[in-house]
Scaffold this motif. Structure first.
Motif, PDB file in Angstrom:
ATOM      1  N   GLY A 121      -0.357 -10.660  -2.905  1.00 54.98           N
ATOM      2  CA  GLY A 121      -0.631  -9.128  -2.766  1.00 54.98           C
ATOM      3  C   GLY A 121      -1.074  -8.460  -1.423  1.00 54.98           C
ATOM      4  N   VAL A 122      -1.062  -7.241  -1.381  1.00 58.46           N
ATOM      5  CA  VAL A 122      -1.344  -6.374  -0.136  1.00 58.46           C
ATOM      6  C   VAL A 122      -2.321  -5.419  -0.240  1.00 58.46           C
ATOM      7  N   HIS A 123      -3.170  -5.162   1.011  1.00 53.05           N
ATOM      8  CA  HIS A 123      -3.527  -3.875   0.995  1.00 53.05           C
ATOM      9  C   HIS A 123      -2.419  -2.855   1.778  1.00 53.05           C
ATOM     10  N   TYR A 124      -2.318  -1.688   1.294  1.00 51.90           N
ATOM     11  CA  TYR A 124      -1.344  -0.503   1.815  1.00 51.90           C
ATOM     12  C   TYR A 124      -2.087   0.691   1.774  1.00 51.90           C
ATOM     13  N   LEU A 125      -1.441   1.431   2.704  1.00 53.55           N
ATOM     14  CA  LEU A 125      -2.113   2.786   2.917  1.00 53.55           C
ATOM     15  C   LEU A 125      -1.143   3.718   2.084  1.00 53.55           C
ATOM     16  N   VAL A 126      -1.935   4.828   1.480  1.00 51.91           N
ATOM     17  CA  VAL A 126      -1.369   5.872   0.820  1.00 51.91           C
ATOM     18  C   VAL A 126      -1.732   7.082   1.257  1.00 51.91           C
ATOM     19  N   GLY A 127      -0.861   7.998   1.235  1.00 54.75           N
ATOM     20  CA  GLY A 127      -0.979   9.451   1.685  1.00 54.75           C
ATOM     21  C   GLY A 127      -1.593   9.312   2.971  1.00 54.75           C
ATOM     22  N   LEU A 128      -2.648  10.425   3.293  1.00 50.16           N
ATOM     23  CA  LEU A 128      -3.463  10.548   4.635  1.00 50.16           C
ATOM     24  C   LEU A 128      -4.480   9.608   4.796  1.00 50.16           C
ATOM     25  N   ARG A 129      -5.072   9.452   3.620  1.00 47.54           N
ATOM     26  CA  ARG A 129      -6.648   8.846   3.617  1.00 47.54           C
ATOM     27  C   ARG A 129      -6.935   7.699   2.663  1.00 47.54           C
ATOM     28  N   GLY A 130      -5.570   7.372   1.783  1.00 46.80           N
ATOM     29  CA  GLY A 130      -5.728   6.310   0.827  1.00 46.80           C
ATOM     30  C   GLY A 130      -5.514   5.029   1.012  1.00 46.80           C
ATOM     31  N   ILE A 131      -6.371   3.994   0.700  1.00 44.33           N
ATOM     32  CA  ILE A 131      -6.077   2.560   0.783  1.00 44.33           C
ATOM     33  C   ILE A 131      -6.095   1.988  -0.470  1.00 44.33           C
ATOM     34  N   ALA A 132      -5.148   1.281  -0.717  1.00 46.60           N
ATOM     35  CA  ALA A 132      -4.986   0.389  -2.272  1.00 46.60           C
ATOM     36  C   ALA A 132      -4.804  -0.876  -2.076  1.00 46.60           C
ATOM     37  N   ALA A 133      -4.739  -1.550  -3.003  1.00 52.38           N
ATOM     38  CA  ALA A 133      -4.502  -2.991  -3.290  1.00 52.38           C
ATOM     39  C   ALA A 133      -3.476  -3.203  -4.483  1.00 52.38           C
ATOM     40  N   VAL A 134      -2.552  -4.259  -4.203  1.00 52.41           N
ATOM     41  CA  VAL A 134      -1.844  -4.433  -5.412  1.00 52.41           C
ATOM     42  C   VAL A 134      -1.110  -5.807  -5.309  1.00 52.41           C
ATOM     43  N   LYS A 135      -0.858  -6.641  -6.264  1.00 51.80           N
ATOM     44  CA  LYS A 135      -0.123  -7.848  -6.120  1.00 51.80           C
ATOM     45  C   LYS A 135       0.763  -7.876  -7.227  1.00 51.80           C
ATOM     46  N   ASP A 136       1.559  -8.795  -7.334  1.00 56.95           N
ATOM     47  CA  ASP A 136       2.888  -9.184  -8.247  1.00 56.95           C
ATOM     48  C   ASP A 136       2.361  -9.224  -9.713  1.00 56.95           C
ATOM     49  N   GLY A 137       2.760  -8.296 -10.712  1.00 55.22           N
ATOM     50  CA  GLY A 137       2.244  -8.358 -11.898  1.00 55.22           C
ATOM     51  C   GLY A 137       1.571  -7.124 -12.162  1.00 55.22           C
ATOM     52  N   ASP A 138       0.898  -6.534 -11.250  1.00 59.69           N
ATOM     53  CA  ASP A 138      -0.085  -5.213 -11.381  1.00 59.69           C
ATOM     54  C   ASP A 138       0.915  -4.033 -11.859  1.00 59.69           C
ATOM     55  N   ALA A 139       0.321  -3.201 -12.656  1.00 61.83           N
ATOM     56  CA  ALA A 139       1.173  -2.068 -13.176  1.00 61.83           C
ATOM     57  C   ALA A 139       0.896  -0.865 -12.139  1.00 61.83           C
ATOM     58  N   ALA A 140      -0.169  -0.874 -11.546  1.00 62.28           N
ATOM     59  CA  ALA A 140      -0.751   0.233 -10.475  1.00 62.28           C
ATOM     60  C   ALA A 140      -1.537  -0.329  -9.491  1.00 62.28           C
ATOM     61  N   GLY A 141      -1.701   0.272  -8.358  1.00 64.67           N
ATOM     62  CA  GLY A 141      -2.285  -0.170  -7.218  1.00 64.67           C
ATOM     63  C   GLY A 141      -3.792   0.360  -7.437  1.00 64.67           C
TER      64      GLY A 141
END
Length: 486
Positions: A121-141
Motif C-alpha cells: 500500500g501507499v500514502h497519497y495526496l488528494v486535492g489541495l490538502r487531503g492525505i489518504a492511504a490505500v492498499k491492494d484489495g481496498d475499495a476506497a482510500g
C-alpha cells in the motif's frame, strides 16, 4: 546527448529510428535474444488513466500508479489509484474513491504518492490538502483533509506510519487515520519549503529552501534543523529531491540540469545537462543495481522549440557517470504534467509514466550475451600453431559458408504498437486506448503468434526480417535501436 559536466567524459547516445512497415504476423521460429546495449521498451500500457506518479512497493513488489482522468474520455472518470502487477501488466485493483474535502467520499486524482505502507500500500495526496492511504484489495482510500494552507510536498516520514508534508513555511509530521489526518509535530522554516527527501533509517529529513538556495537537514528525533546545510549553485529552483541513502547522495532536479550532491562533503559531485528542449522530470534510485534512472521530458513545440522526444537515462550511482544504457521516449513531454519513473529492485524493469499521452511505458534490462558454446568431440579440431598443415597468412582467409551468422542480424527485440480494433494506434492521447480501465497485456511477450487487434503492444523478433513483415497489409511501427558515439 546528456553530458556530465562535473563528473567525467563525454558519453554516447542511444537513438531510436522510427520505421513504418506493413505487418500482420511475425515469422515463426525467430528466436533472437534481446539486444544488450541498453534498456529495451517491451510494452506500453494505456489502462491506468493519466499517470501522475509511480511507486514500486519495496515489500509486495506491486506497482502503484496515482492517476487523473484523460481528457475526452467517455464513460466516466479514470482518476484514482491503480495497483498493477509489474510482471504481467494487469491492473489488480483500481481505487476510485478517496476522502473528499467535506468528508464525503469522492472520485479524485491520486496526485502524488508520498511513500509505501508497511507490507503493501501507499500514502497519497488528494486535492489541495487531503492525505489518504490505500492498499491492494481496498475499495476506497482512507484518511482526511487538513485545514489551512495547501500541501505542496509530501514524503513518508522517518517515524513509522507518518507522512512529512510542506505547507508554505511549515514542515509538518502527520498521521493518517480512517477518516481524519492529524498534525503531530510542526516546524516553521526560514522560507517556504520545497521538495523533500527522507532517510527513514537514519531519521533525517532534507527540505529544499529555493528562496535561499540551500538544502537544509532536519532531525526526525526532535523535528528541528541540526545545522547541516548544502549550498546550491546558481540555477533553476529544485523541482524534486531523491536520496540515495546507501551512497549518501542527494539527486536534485533543477530545470535543464540534474545534480548529485555528496552529503559527507556538502559539495556538488556531478551534474548532467539536458539536450535542447528537455528538462529533468524525475529520478528513481535502485541500490541493488547501483543505478539511478532519470526521465527527461521534452517541453518544446516541434520543430521550433524541441523535438517532442524525451529520454530515459541510466547512471552509475558509484561513479556518477552516464552508463549509456537509456532509450528515447517519443511523445513524452511536459505539456500536460510531469513524467515519473519507478524501478523494480535489481533494475530489471523500469516504468515511465507520461501524462502527456496517458501511457505507462515498460522497459526491460539488457540481456547479457550468451557465452559461446564449447567445441564438442565431433567438431573438427583447430590446427595448432606448429602444425605444418596450418594455412599460412599468405593462404588467405576462407570465405564464410552460407550457414555462418551475419553480424548485422544480431538479436534485437523490437516492440511494435499493435493496431486497435478501430484501426488506430493503441497508445494515442484522449479517448483511444486510455478508455480501457482494467486488464492490460502480458509484459513477457514472446513475439510468436499473430499480431492480433488487442489494443496493447506486442513484440516481434528482429530476425523475422523485413520481407516477412511485408507479407500482408496491416500497418504498424517498429522501434529499432541505433547506437552512435561521439
Amino acid at each position: 546527448m546528456l553530458r556530465p559536466r562535473a563528473a567525467g567524459a563525454l558519453v554516447g547516445i542511444t537513438a531510436v529510428v522510427l520505421t513504418a512497415v506493413v505487418v500482420s504476423t511475425p515469422a515463426v521460429g525467430a528466436d533472437d535474444p534481446p539486444g544488450t546495449e541498453g534498456y529495451e521498451q517491451t510494452a506500453r500500457l494505456t489502462t491506468v488513466g493519466k499517470p501522475l506518479d509511480l511507486l514500486v512497493h519495496p515489500e509486495s513488489g506491486k506497482l502503484y500508479v496515482g492517476s487523473d482522468t484523460v481528457a475526452g474520455t467517455t464513460g466516466g472518470s479514470l482518476a484514482g489509484v491503480y495497483v498493477v502487477d509489474p510482471a504481467a501488466g494487469n491492473v489488480l485493483n483500481w481505487v476510485k474513491t478517496s476522502p473528499g474535502s467535506t468528508g464525503a467520499p469522492a472520485q479524485l486524482p491520486g496526485k502524488r504518492l508520498a511513500g509505501p505502507l508497511p507490507g503493501d500500500g501507499v500514502h497519497y495526496l488528494v486535492g489541495l490538502r487531503g492525505i489518504a492511504a490505500v492498499k491492494d484489495g481496498d475499495a476506497a482510500g482512507r484518511g482526511g483533509w487538513l485545514t489551512g494552507t495547501t500541501i505542496t510536498q509530501a514524503k513518508a516520514g522517518a517515524k513509522a506510519g507518518t507522512v512529512v508534508v510542506v505547507r508554505g513555511t511549515k514542515l509538518e509530521e502527520v498521521t493518517v487515520g480512517e477518516t481524519s489526518v492529524a498534525v503531530e509535530r510542526s516546524l516553521t522554516l526560514p522560507a517556504a519549503g520545497g521538495p523533500l527527501a527522507v532517510d527513514t533509517a537514519a531519521g533525517q529529513i532534507w527540505v529544499t529552501d529555493n528562496t535561499n538556495s540551500v538544502l537544509r537537514r532536519v532531525s526526525s528525533a526532535d523535528f528541528t534543523p541540526d545545522g547541516k546545510e548544502i549550498a546550491l549553485g546558481a540555477g533553476a529552483a529544485v523541482s524534486f529531491l531523491e536520496w540515495d541513502t546507501g551512497r549518501g547522495v542527494l539527486w536534485a532536479g533543477r530545470g535543464t540540469v540534474l545534480e548529485a550532491y555528496d552529503i559527507a562533503t556538502g559539495k556538488l559531485a556531478a551534474s548532467f545537462d539536458a539536450k535542447p528542449g528537455d528538462t529533468i522530470a524525475d529520478v528513481a534510485v535502485d541500490p541493488r543495481s547501483d543505478r539511478a534512472f532519470a526521465v527527461w521530458q521534452d517541453w518544446g513545440n516541434p520543430p521550433e522549440e524541441g523535438d517532442g522526444v524525451g529520454q530515459l537515462a541510466v547512471y552509475d550511482t558509484a561513479t556518477l557517470k552516464d552508463l549509456d544504457m537509456g532509450a528515447e521516449l517519443p511523445g513524452v513531454n511536459g505539456q500536460l504534467g510531469s513524467s515519473s519513473v519507478a524501478v523494480t529492485p535489481g533494475g530489471d524493469s523500469v516504468f515511465v509514466g507520461s501524462p502527456s499521452d496517458a501511457s505507462l511505458t515498460v522497459f526491460r534490462a539488457p540481456v547479457p550475451p550468451s557465452p559461446s558454446e564449447s567445441p564438442t568431440p565431433s567438431d573438427p579440431e583447430s590446427p595448432s600453431p606448429s602444425d605444418p598443415t596450418s594455412p599460412s597468412p599468405s593462404d588467405g582467409t576462407p570465405e564464410p559458408s552460407p550457414g555462418d551468422s551475419d553480424p548485422s542480424a544480431s538479436g534485437t527485440t523490437v516492440p511494435v504498437d499493435g493496431p486497435s480494433a478501430d484501426g488506430d494506434s493503441a497508445g494515442g492521447t484522449g479517448g483511444g486506448g486510455a478508455q480501457t480501465t482494467t486488464g492490460g497485456g502480458s509484459l513477457d511477450t514472446t513475439g510468436d503468434g499473430s499480431l492480433a487487434s488487442t489494443g496493447t503492444d506486442v513484440l516481434l523478433p528482429a530476425a523475422a526480417g523485413t520481407a516477412a513483415l511485408l507479407a500482408t497489409g496491416t500497418a504498424a511501427v517498429l522501434w529499432r535501436r541505433r547506437r552512435a558515439t561521439t
